[in-house]
Design a protein around this motif. Structure first.
Motif, PDB file in Angstrom:
ATOM      1  N   PHE A   1      11.714  35.773 -35.837  1.00  0.00           N
ATOM      2  CA  PHE A   1      12.721  35.027 -35.166  1.00  0.00           C
ATOM      3  C   PHE A   1      12.792  34.091 -34.206  1.00  0.00           C
ATOM      4  O   PHE A   1      11.377  34.743 -33.529  1.00  0.00           O
ATOM      5  N   ASP A   2      13.195  32.935 -34.150  1.00  0.00           N
ATOM      6  CA  ASP A   2      12.643  32.239 -32.354  1.00  0.00           C
ATOM      7  C   ASP A   2      14.158  31.243 -32.712  1.00  0.00           C
ATOM      8  O   ASP A   2      14.347  29.981 -32.616  1.00  0.00           O
ATOM      9  N   PRO A   3      14.825  32.105 -31.552  1.00  0.00           N
ATOM     10  CA  PRO A   3      16.882  31.178 -31.588  1.00  0.00           C
ATOM     11  C   PRO A   3      16.904  30.098 -30.649  1.00  0.00           C
ATOM     12  O   PRO A   3      15.987  30.674 -30.150  1.00  0.00           O
ATOM     13  N   PRO A   4      17.755  29.413 -30.542  1.00  0.00           N
ATOM     14  CA  PRO A   4      18.144  28.718 -29.230  1.00  0.00           C
ATOM     15  C   PRO A   4      18.563  29.955 -28.250  1.00  0.00           C
ATOM     16  O   PRO A   4      18.269  30.918 -28.318  1.00  0.00           O
ATOM     17  N   ARG A   5      18.732  29.472 -27.367  1.00  0.00           N
ATOM     18  CA  ARG A   5      18.613  30.446 -25.559  1.00  0.00           C
ATOM     19  C   ARG A   5      20.047  31.616 -26.117  1.00  0.00           C
ATOM     20  O   ARG A   5      19.531  32.397 -25.386  1.00  0.00           O
ATOM     21  N   ALA A   6      21.040  31.043 -26.914  1.00  0.00           N
ATOM     22  CA  ALA A   6      21.948  32.421 -27.237  1.00  0.00           C
ATOM     23  C   ALA A   6      21.210  33.878 -28.429  1.00  0.00           C
ATOM     24  O   ALA A   6      22.022  34.559 -27.470  1.00  0.00           O
ATOM     25  N   GLY A   7      20.219  33.790 -27.896  1.00  0.00           N
ATOM     26  CA  GLY A   7      20.021  34.399 -28.977  1.00  0.00           C
ATOM     27  C   GLY A   7      19.988  35.098 -30.104  1.00  0.00           C
ATOM     28  O   GLY A   7      21.138  34.378 -30.753  1.00  0.00           O
ATOM     29  N   ALA A   8      19.953  36.543 -30.215  1.00  0.00           N
ATOM     30  CA  ALA A   8      20.117  36.102 -32.216  1.00  0.00           C
ATOM     31  C   ALA A   8      20.475  37.887 -32.202  1.00  0.00           C
ATOM     32  O   ALA A   8      20.392  38.814 -32.590  1.00  0.00           O
ATOM     33  N   GLU A   9      21.460  38.329 -31.649  1.00  0.00           N
ATOM     34  CA  GLU A   9      22.604  39.216 -31.678  1.00  0.00           C
ATOM     35  C   GLU A   9      22.627  39.983 -33.061  1.00  0.00           C
ATOM     36  O   GLU A   9      22.442  41.227 -33.238  1.00  0.00           O
ATOM     37  N   GLY A  10      23.320  39.391 -33.515  1.00  0.00           N
ATOM     38  CA  GLY A  10      23.911  39.332 -34.663  1.00  0.00           C
ATOM     39  C   GLY A  10      23.245  39.509 -36.463  1.00  0.00           C
ATOM     40  O   GLY A  10      23.112  40.790 -36.445  1.00  0.00           O
ATOM     41  N   LEU A  11      21.656  38.945 -35.980  1.00  0.00           N
ATOM     42  CA  LEU A  11      20.915  38.982 -36.696  1.00  0.00           C
ATOM     43  C   LEU A  11      20.004  40.756 -36.601  1.00  0.00           C
ATOM     44  O   LEU A  11      19.552  41.864 -37.301  1.00  0.00           O
TER      45      LEU A  11
END
Length: 406
Positions: free
Chosen positions: A337-347
């Motif tokens: 996974f490579d999310p935007p700056r908000a990250g991937a907390e839910g994932l």
């Protein structure tokens, strides 16, 4: 004038002087320096009384006025140590105890994508970057972080901005150097008349741009703008996300591919145009998930053009609003996974409850990466490596790749 001794660099690259009244933040200073400044803010920059041995002459004439670079005045040793420490500190604050590798550097004149701003100022059009902590645009004549093809095009881009810019709001030009020429995506410009459209198309053709789009409308495509993902060429939609520096992208991909090697089925989440999924498809079946149709269509078209790749499936899904549940992740051996700056907390909360064996986490924000890794570690994963990678030269921003396994 008040004198300070700089103790350390802060997360934003400012020098920090610790005083009895608390920390004082002084831009463009380095640890160990003695500086003088007007406490009422009468001077734009502190005056250096005793310089650090790590101080060097900035390479850009716009440094200090332009907000694009924070640390051109620091030598390579201090600069690279600072960037690694940004990752180390962010992980420590999240309670993560992991070894962080040395920074993978990037050279000057290597950035293939820049976003310029333009605005009218009296009878002129300014084209450049915002000043530090300001919406004011600093007009630039040169840009030592950008590929030469972009720097050479600045006069033509300024003329293009003069055609497209609105009188009341700034114009943004996302400029990408591709294998077939510059790809220009304009956003926020004036409402196009037939005359403006014709002038913009004529300029783009004369300048040799591969493609010009305005607010997602392709005005002209002289050639397909092509990006190479390790031998697989992709035509991204106008303005689509790409890693800023190709050598940094390669460094990320090498670590990701090495980690998922041998997996039968891999999920590439926040996949973009296929930065990782197309490379993975040389060895493993891959399921790519992205929130927009255009990037998914681009990677499918690229996948179809190369014989012998493993199966690629795609899914349009907003992973912030609808993270993939743990039970749906059961069929994957590995997840990238490579999310935007908000990250991937839910994932990451779903991954923590999944049976996925290996995870490769790519992030442009060490703070949200630390938070996400803490969730995964609490769910039973072990961090095997963390590598900071530079593709935002002379800025405080840093990429990182973290590899985990159960």
């Amino acid at each position: 004038m008040t004198e300070f001794r700089i103790d350390r660099l802060g997360a934003k690259g400012d020098g920090i002087a610790e005083t009895s009244d608390g920390p004082v933040y002084l831009p463009f200073t380095l640890p160990g320096e003695r500086v003088a400044t007007n406490p009422l803010g009468g001077e734009a920059e502190p005056r250096i009384l005793q310089a650090s041995p790590h101080r060097r002459e900035p390479s850009c004439p716009h440094f200090g006025a332009c907000g694009g670079c924070d640390l051109q005045h620091a030598d390579d040793e201090l600069y690279r140590s600072f960037k690694r420490d940004v990752v180390v500190t962010a992980l420590a604050r999240a309670g993560i105890d992991a070894e962080v590798a040395p920074l993978v550097p990037c050279p000057p004149a290597s950035r293939r994508r820049v976003t310029l701003s333009a605005a009218r100022a009296g009878g002129r059009v300014l084209l450049g970057y915002n000043a530090p902590q300001s919406h004011q645009i600093v007009a630039i004549r040169t840009c030592p972080i950008a590929l030469p093809a972009i720097e050479r095009a600045l006069p033509d881009l300024r003329r293009l901005a003069a055609i497209l810019v609105d009188r009341k709001r700034p114009l943004r030009l996302t400029v990408t150097a591709t294998a077939s020429g510059l790809d220009i995506a304009a956003a926020g410009g004036a409402r196009l008349t037939d005359g403006m459209r014709g002038d913009a198309i004529g300029l783009a053709m004369d300048a040799g741009f591969a493609r010009l789009a305005a607010d997602a409308e392709v005005l002209v495509k002289a050639r397909a703008p092509l990006i190479d993902f390790s031998g697989i060429t992709v035509e991204p939609p106008p303005g689509a996300f790409l890693q800023a520096v190709s050598t940094a992208e390669t460094a990320m991909a090498e670590r990701v591919l090495g980690h998922v090697d041998g997996a039968k089925r891999v999920a590439d989440l926040f996949s973009g145009c296929g930065t990782f999924s197309l490379r993975i498809a040389r060895r493993s079946a891959v399921h790519a998930v992205e929130a927009e149709d255009g990037p998914l269509a681009a990677q499918v078209a690229a996948w179809r053009s190369v014989p012998g790749l493993k199966p690629l499936t795609t899914e349009k899904r907003d992973l912030f609003r609808r993270p993939i549940p743990a039970k749906e992740l059961k069929g994957f051996d590995a997840v990238v996974f490579d999310p935007p700056r908000a990250g991937a907390e839910g994932l990451c909360r779903e991954l923590a409850n999944s049976s996925v064996d290996r995870i490769a986490a790519v992030s442009c924000n060490p703070a949200t990466l630390g938070r996400d890794l803490a969730i995964l570690v609490a769910g039973g994963y072990r961090i095997t490596s963390v590598t900071p990678i530079d593709q935002f030269l002379w800025s405080r921003h840093v990429e990182a790749v973290a590899l985990l396994e159960r």
